[in-house]
Design a protein around this motif. Structure first.
Motif, PDB file in Angstrom:
ATOM      1  N   ASP A   1       0.816  -1.213   0.000  1.00  0.00           N
ATOM      2  CA  ASP A   1       0.000   0.000   0.000  1.00  0.00           C
ATOM      3  C   ASP A   1       0.853   1.269   0.000  1.00  0.00           C
ATOM      4  O   ASP A   1       0.466   2.290  -0.561  1.00  0.00           O
ATOM      5  CB  ASP A   1      -0.936   0.002   1.215  1.00  0.00           C
ATOM      6  CG  ASP A   1      -1.899  -1.169   1.182  1.00  0.00           C
ATOM      7  OD1 ASP A   1      -2.274  -1.565   0.065  1.00  0.00           O
ATOM      8  OD2 ASP A   1      -2.266  -1.681   2.250  1.00  0.00           O
ATOM      9  N   THR A   2       1.996   1.231   0.647  1.00  0.00           N
ATOM     10  CA  THR A   2       2.823   2.436   0.756  1.00  0.00           C
ATOM     11  C   THR A   2       3.678   2.653  -0.487  1.00  0.00           C
ATOM     12  O   THR A   2       4.106   3.771  -0.771  1.00  0.00           O
ATOM     13  CB  THR A   2       3.761   2.348   1.976  1.00  0.00           C
ATOM     14  OG1 THR A   2       4.668   1.257   1.790  1.00  0.00           O
ATOM     15  CG2 THR A   2       2.962   2.114   3.249  1.00  0.00           C
ATOM     16  N   GLY A   3       3.951   1.567  -1.232  1.00  0.00           N
ATOM     17  CA  GLY A   3       4.795   1.682  -2.414  1.00  0.00           C
ATOM     18  C   GLY A   3       6.270   1.862  -2.085  1.00  0.00           C
ATOM     19  O   GLY A   3       7.067   2.228  -2.950  1.00  0.00           O
ATOM     20  N   THR A   4       6.635   1.605  -0.838  1.00  0.00           N
ATOM     21  CA  THR A   4       8.032   1.818  -0.420  1.00  0.00           C
ATOM     22  C   THR A   4       8.751   0.524  -0.063  1.00  0.00           C
ATOM     23  O   THR A   4       9.971   0.485  -0.028  1.00  0.00           O
ATOM     24  CB  THR A   4       8.079   2.755   0.802  1.00  0.00           C
ATOM     25  OG1 THR A   4       7.322   2.170   1.873  1.00  0.00           O
ATOM     26  CG2 THR A   4       7.508   4.123   0.454  1.00  0.00           C
ATOM     27  N   GLN A   5       7.991  -0.553   0.216  1.00  0.00           N
ATOM     28  CA  GLN A   5       8.634  -1.806   0.584  1.00  0.00           C
ATOM     29  C   GLN A   5       9.325  -2.442  -0.630  1.00  0.00           C
ATOM     30  O   GLN A   5       8.766  -2.486  -1.724  1.00  0.00           O
ATOM     31  CB  GLN A   5       7.609  -2.788   1.153  1.00  0.00           C
ATOM     32  CG  GLN A   5       7.297  -2.551   2.626  1.00  0.00           C
ATOM     33  CD  GLN A   5       6.451  -3.675   3.179  1.00  0.00           C
ATOM     34  OE1 GLN A   5       5.298  -3.828   2.792  1.00  0.00           O
ATOM     35  NE2 GLN A   5       7.029  -4.457   4.074  1.00  0.00           N
ATOM     36  N   LYS A   6      10.529  -2.919  -0.399  1.00  0.00           N
ATOM     37  CA  LYS A   6      11.290  -3.544  -1.476  1.00  0.00           C
ATOM     38  C   LYS A   6      10.838  -4.994  -1.654  1.00  0.00           C
ATOM     39  O   LYS A   6      10.315  -5.611  -0.728  1.00  0.00           O
ATOM     40  CB  LYS A   6      12.790  -3.488  -1.174  1.00  0.00           C
ATOM     41  CG  LYS A   6      13.305  -2.105  -0.784  1.00  0.00           C
ATOM     42  CD  LYS A   6      12.941  -1.034  -1.809  1.00  0.00           C
ATOM     43  CE  LYS A   6      13.423   0.349  -1.357  1.00  0.00           C
ATOM     44  NZ  LYS A   6      12.895   1.430  -2.195  1.00  0.00           N
ATOM     45  N   LEU A   7      11.065  -5.519  -2.836  1.00  0.00           N
ATOM     46  CA  LEU A   7      10.636  -6.890  -3.129  1.00  0.00           C
ATOM     47  C   LEU A   7      11.241  -7.886  -2.152  1.00  0.00           C
ATOM     48  O   LEU A   7      10.580  -8.828  -1.714  1.00  0.00           O
ATOM     49  CB  LEU A   7      11.022  -7.261  -4.562  1.00  0.00           C
ATOM     50  CG  LEU A   7      10.306  -6.493  -5.692  1.00  0.00           C
ATOM     51  CD1 LEU A   7      10.824  -6.959  -7.044  1.00  0.00           C
ATOM     52  CD2 LEU A   7       8.796  -6.690  -5.604  1.00  0.00           C
ATOM     53  N   ILE A   8      12.506  -7.673  -1.787  1.00  0.00           N
ATOM     54  CA  ILE A   8      13.167  -8.618  -0.871  1.00  0.00           C
ATOM     55  C   ILE A   8      12.497  -8.615   0.493  1.00  0.00           C
ATOM     56  O   ILE A   8      12.438  -9.633   1.178  1.00  0.00           O
ATOM     57  CB  ILE A   8      14.685  -8.289  -0.760  1.00  0.00           C
ATOM     58  CG1 ILE A   8      15.420  -9.490  -0.153  1.00  0.00           C
ATOM     59  CG2 ILE A   8      14.916  -7.011   0.056  1.00  0.00           C
ATOM     60  CD1 ILE A   8      16.936  -9.406  -0.305  1.00  0.00           C
ATOM     61  N   GLU A   9      11.944  -7.459   0.893  1.00  0.00           N
ATOM     62  CA  GLU A   9      11.243  -7.360   2.184  1.00  0.00           C
ATOM     63  C   GLU A   9       9.920  -8.106   2.150  1.00  0.00           C
ATOM     64  O   GLU A   9       9.385  -8.498   3.192  1.00  0.00           O
ATOM     65  CB  GLU A   9      10.998  -5.890   2.544  1.00  0.00           C
ATOM     66  CG  GLU A   9      12.273  -5.093   2.797  1.00  0.00           C
ATOM     67  CD  GLU A   9      11.972  -3.612   2.978  1.00  0.00           C
ATOM     68  OE1 GLU A   9      10.812  -3.267   3.225  1.00  0.00           O
ATOM     69  OE2 GLU A   9      12.903  -2.802   2.849  1.00  0.00           O
ATOM     70  N   LEU A  10       9.363  -8.299   0.962  1.00  0.00           N
ATOM     71  CA  LEU A  10       8.085  -9.001   0.799  1.00  0.00           C
ATOM     72  C   LEU A  10       8.285 -10.495   0.551  1.00  0.00           C
ATOM     73  O   LEU A  10       7.335 -11.220   0.266  1.00  0.00           O
ATOM     74  CB  LEU A  10       7.294  -8.382  -0.346  1.00  0.00           C
ATOM     75  CG  LEU A  10       6.875  -6.914  -0.145  1.00  0.00           C
ATOM     76  CD1 LEU A  10       6.307  -6.345  -1.427  1.00  0.00           C
ATOM     77  CD2 LEU A  10       5.859  -6.796   0.995  1.00  0.00           C
ATOM     78  N   GLY A  11       9.536 -10.958   0.648  1.00  0.00           N
ATOM     79  CA  GLY A  11       9.812 -12.389   0.521  1.00  0.00           C
ATOM     80  C   GLY A  11      10.141 -12.863  -0.873  1.00  0.00           C
ATOM     81  O   GLY A  11      10.246 -14.070  -1.120  1.00  0.00           O
ATOM     82  N   VAL A  12      10.301 -11.937  -1.819  1.00  0.00           N
ATOM     83  CA  VAL A  12      10.658 -12.321  -3.188  1.00  0.00           C
ATOM     84  C   VAL A  12      12.168 -12.576  -3.241  1.00  0.00           C
ATOM     85  O   VAL A  12      12.960 -11.740  -2.785  1.00  0.00           O
ATOM     86  CB  VAL A  12      10.267 -11.220  -4.195  1.00  0.00           C
ATOM     87  CG1 VAL A  12      10.652 -11.644  -5.614  1.00  0.00           C
ATOM     88  CG2 VAL A  12       8.770 -10.941  -4.106  1.00  0.00           C
ATOM     89  N   LYS A  13      12.545 -13.729  -3.785  1.00  0.00           N
ATOM     90  CA  LYS A  13      13.961 -14.110  -3.857  1.00  0.00           C
ATOM     91  C   LYS A  13      14.358 -14.376  -5.306  1.00  0.00           C
ATOM     92  O   LYS A  13      13.501 -14.437  -6.205  1.00  0.00           O
ATOM     93  CB  LYS A  13      14.205 -15.371  -3.020  1.00  0.00           C
ATOM     94  CG  LYS A  13      13.816 -15.223  -1.560  1.00  0.00           C
ATOM     95  CD  LYS A  13      13.936 -16.552  -0.834  1.00  0.00           C
ATOM     96  CE  LYS A  13      13.454 -16.426   0.606  1.00  0.00           C
ATOM     97  NZ  LYS A  13      13.489 -17.728   1.328  1.00  0.00           N
ATOM     98  N   SER A  14      15.655 -14.557  -5.517  1.00  0.00           N
ATOM     99  CA  SER A  14      16.134 -14.912  -6.845  1.00  0.00           C
ATOM    100  C   SER A  14      15.522 -16.250  -7.267  1.00  0.00           C
ATOM    101  O   SER A  14      15.414 -17.183  -6.462  1.00  0.00           O
ATOM    102  CB  SER A  14      17.659 -15.022  -6.834  1.00  0.00           C
ATOM    103  OG  SER A  14      18.149 -15.323  -8.124  1.00  0.00           O
ATOM    104  N   ASN A  15      15.063 -16.326  -8.526  1.00  0.00           N
ATOM    105  CA  ASN A  15      14.405 -17.518  -9.091  1.00  0.00           C
ATOM    106  C   ASN A  15      12.999 -17.756  -8.547  1.00  0.00           C
ATOM    107  O   ASN A  15      12.431 -18.822  -8.746  1.00  0.00           O
ATOM    108  CB  ASN A  15      15.255 -18.778  -8.887  1.00  0.00           C
ATOM    109  CG  ASN A  15      16.529 -18.743  -9.714  1.00  0.00           C
ATOM    110  OD1 ASN A  15      16.512 -18.358 -10.873  1.00  0.00           O
ATOM    111  ND2 ASN A  15      17.649 -19.135  -9.098  1.00  0.00           N
TER     112      ASN A  15
END
Length: 539
Positions: free
Chosen positions: A54-68
């Motif tokens: 919602d804030t548009g500030t969280q990075k993908l890595i903070e949301l649990g997205v990893k390489s592959n």
């Protein structure tokens, strides 16, 4: 370093992304560009969860997205996207509501030290405090009542779908309570009636046609708790008739359900009975004007007349009694808030319970000093006999006294330090402030002395407008306004995770109710429904 994300669904391929720099909106934008659409028209799902920020500030890595990581792209219309977000927000809100009710009920049913400035307590229809069943029963009842209170607020705001979901949570909570306890109260049958009323307002014919079971249980439950022909209820309320509007709604719904079930004879009978009660509840203008001429508001006057069979004298007595009850409740609430402050001063037992004030009163009544008795109860988990043994044992009694003196000195020092910091921030020299607090004992007296000292030097405005807003009533000495140290609280208040916003909503809904709230029904929609279904039955 860029990570590779495996994209599937509406667009397939491998996308390189900076996980520590990219946000969800940025990732959506890259994928939307490849699809030739707007980013609002796609959803991204990773590890079974919709990627949202919602804030548009969280990075993908903070949301649990990893390489592959594998990310599924789905196409949605803008409206569908909004609906999904709204549904998820609704689900989250319901989870918060349940968690807040669970936390509140647990804290207020198990004897824990209140972190609030109020106590949730069960009352009967006379407003008297009652203990119903075990601790688990108390907790279940509190949760059920909180959910029901919230649902009633939603019904008043015409949010019937949301109300149905919250009523279901209330029903579940009540089901956890001993059936013998539930049979003593009318909250469960009233909840059943409110549930069917929501079905009707939503025009949910499929649920209305099978709602007969709910209404049957509601009628049985009301008779158990109110007595045959409401005799027990009227005895409690001095021959008032508060239940009339509730029975009107019950009979109206029975008529509607009977109609949709094909039982036209039963529908006609129920609707005629509901119409009769509706006519009884119509307030005559003359009686209303008499009460309003006495200074009562229209809403209060109508309520009193409806609940007292349009009898002016009984309505006046009812209004006088209700005013006295409200005043008594205000006084009781103030007393309870003071008791909570006192309990916080005494601290918590090793099992994190508050000192039992009733047991404390018993020990004080036989001659023990209050603070000494409170500390003995605290150490002994509120077991009166063990506390008494310690108080009558010279060694343990002496140990308790030494502990109390040590705690007083610590609190005095903490309070003095806090006062010094506040006065120093006003611009006074620290050494002068320290001396003033030490010599005068309270922040208020110290402040007055400092102002007097500064005036002869030609600087009476030293602290400017801050003087008017300073907390000059804080006593630097043992008192209820003292800061409480963590020795006896054991960090209790800091360890409790609370959803204050949701807790305030739940308790706010309860605080607006009184013993007659469930029977005080606005009858406009009921009147329309009686006429609407009576016409259908006659066709």
């Amino acid at each position: 370093m860029a990570a590779k994300l495996k994209i599937a669904g509406a667009w397939s391929g491998v996308l390189e992304a900076e996980l520590e720099a990219w946000t969800v909106p940025l990732l959506k934008e890259h994928i939307a560009n490849r699809l030739g659409c707007t980013k609002d028209s796609i959803n991204l799902i990773c590890a079974g969860k919709v990627l949202r920020d919602d804030t548009g500030t969280q990075k993908l890595i903070e949301l649990g997205v990893k390489s592959n990581s594998k990310i599924l792209v789905t196409r949605v219309s803008p409206d569908q996207g909004k609906e999904l977000i709204a549904e998820e927000e609704k689900s989250t809100r319901l989870q918060r509501l349940k968690a807040a009710a669970t936390s509140l009920a647990k804290r207020h049913a198990d004897g824990s030290l209140p972190v609030d400035d109020f106590n949730l307590e069960l009352e009967n229809q006379s407003g008297e405090k009652v203990q119903l069943g075990s601790e688990n029963d108390q907790r279940a009842l509190m949760m059920g009542l909180m959910f029901h209170g919230k649902a009633k607020r939603l019904v008043k705001n015409r949010k019937y779908e949301d109300a149905v979901e919250v009523l279901a949570m209330g029903e579940e909570a009540f089901s956890l309570c001993d059936s013998k306890v539930v049979e003593l109260i009318d909250n469960v049958p009233i909840l059943q009636i409110d549930m069917v009323w929501c079905y009707f307002m939503l025009k949910d014919i499929s649920k209305l046609s099978v709602a007969g079971k709910r209404l049957e249980e509601a009628r049985k439950g009301i008779e158990r708790s109110h007595g045959k022909e409401s005799t027990r209820l009227r005895l409690l309320h001095g021959n008032s008739h508060p239940e009339l509007a509730l029975h009107l709604r019950l009979e109206l719904l029975e008529g509607i359900v009977a109609y949709h079930s094909g039982d036209l004879e039963k529908a006609k009978k129920s609707l005629n009975s509901a119409r009769g009660k509706y006519l009884k509840l119509q307030v005559p203008d003359e009686e209303l004007s008499i009460l309003m001429g006495m200074g009562y508001g229209e809403k209060a006057a109508k309520r009193a007349l409806r609940m007292n069979n349009q009898d002016v004298e009984r309505a006046v007595n009812f209004l006088v009694e209700e005013k006295a009850k409200k005043q008594q409740k205000i006084e009781d609430d103030i007393k309870r808030r003071n008791e909570i402050m006192e309990q916080k001063k005494f601290g918590v037992t090793p099992r994190r319970k508050a000192v039992d004030l009733q047991k404390l009163k018993e020990l004080v009544s036989i001659g023990f000093e209050k603070e000494l008795a409170a500390e003995s109860l605290r150490r002994n988990e509120n077991e009166t006999q063990k506390a008494l043994d310690d108080l009558t044992n010279p060694d343990t009694n002496s140990d308790i006294q030494l502990f109390i003196e040590s705690r007083k000195k610590k609190r005095l020092r903490q309070s003095g330090d806090a006062a010094i910091e506040r006065l120093t921030t006003m611009g006074f020299p620290r050494e002068t402030v320290v001396a003033a607090v030490r010599d005068y004992g309270t922040e208020e007296l110290a402040l007055n002395h400092l102002l007097e000292q500064s005036a002869p030097n030609g600087n009476p405005g030293l602290i400017g407008s801050d003087v008017g807003t300073s907390s000059g009533s804080v006593i630097v000495g043992p008192s209820e306004s003292m800061p409480i140290d963590g020795d006896t609280l054991g960090g209790f208040e800091h360890e409790i995770e609370r959803d204050v916003e949701m807790e305030d909503e739940l308790t706010g809904d309860l605080q607006q109710e009184d013993a007659f709230s469930d029977y005080d029904v606005e009858l406009t929609r009921e009147s329309e429904a009686i006429e609407e279904y009576s016409a259908l039955v006659l066709v």
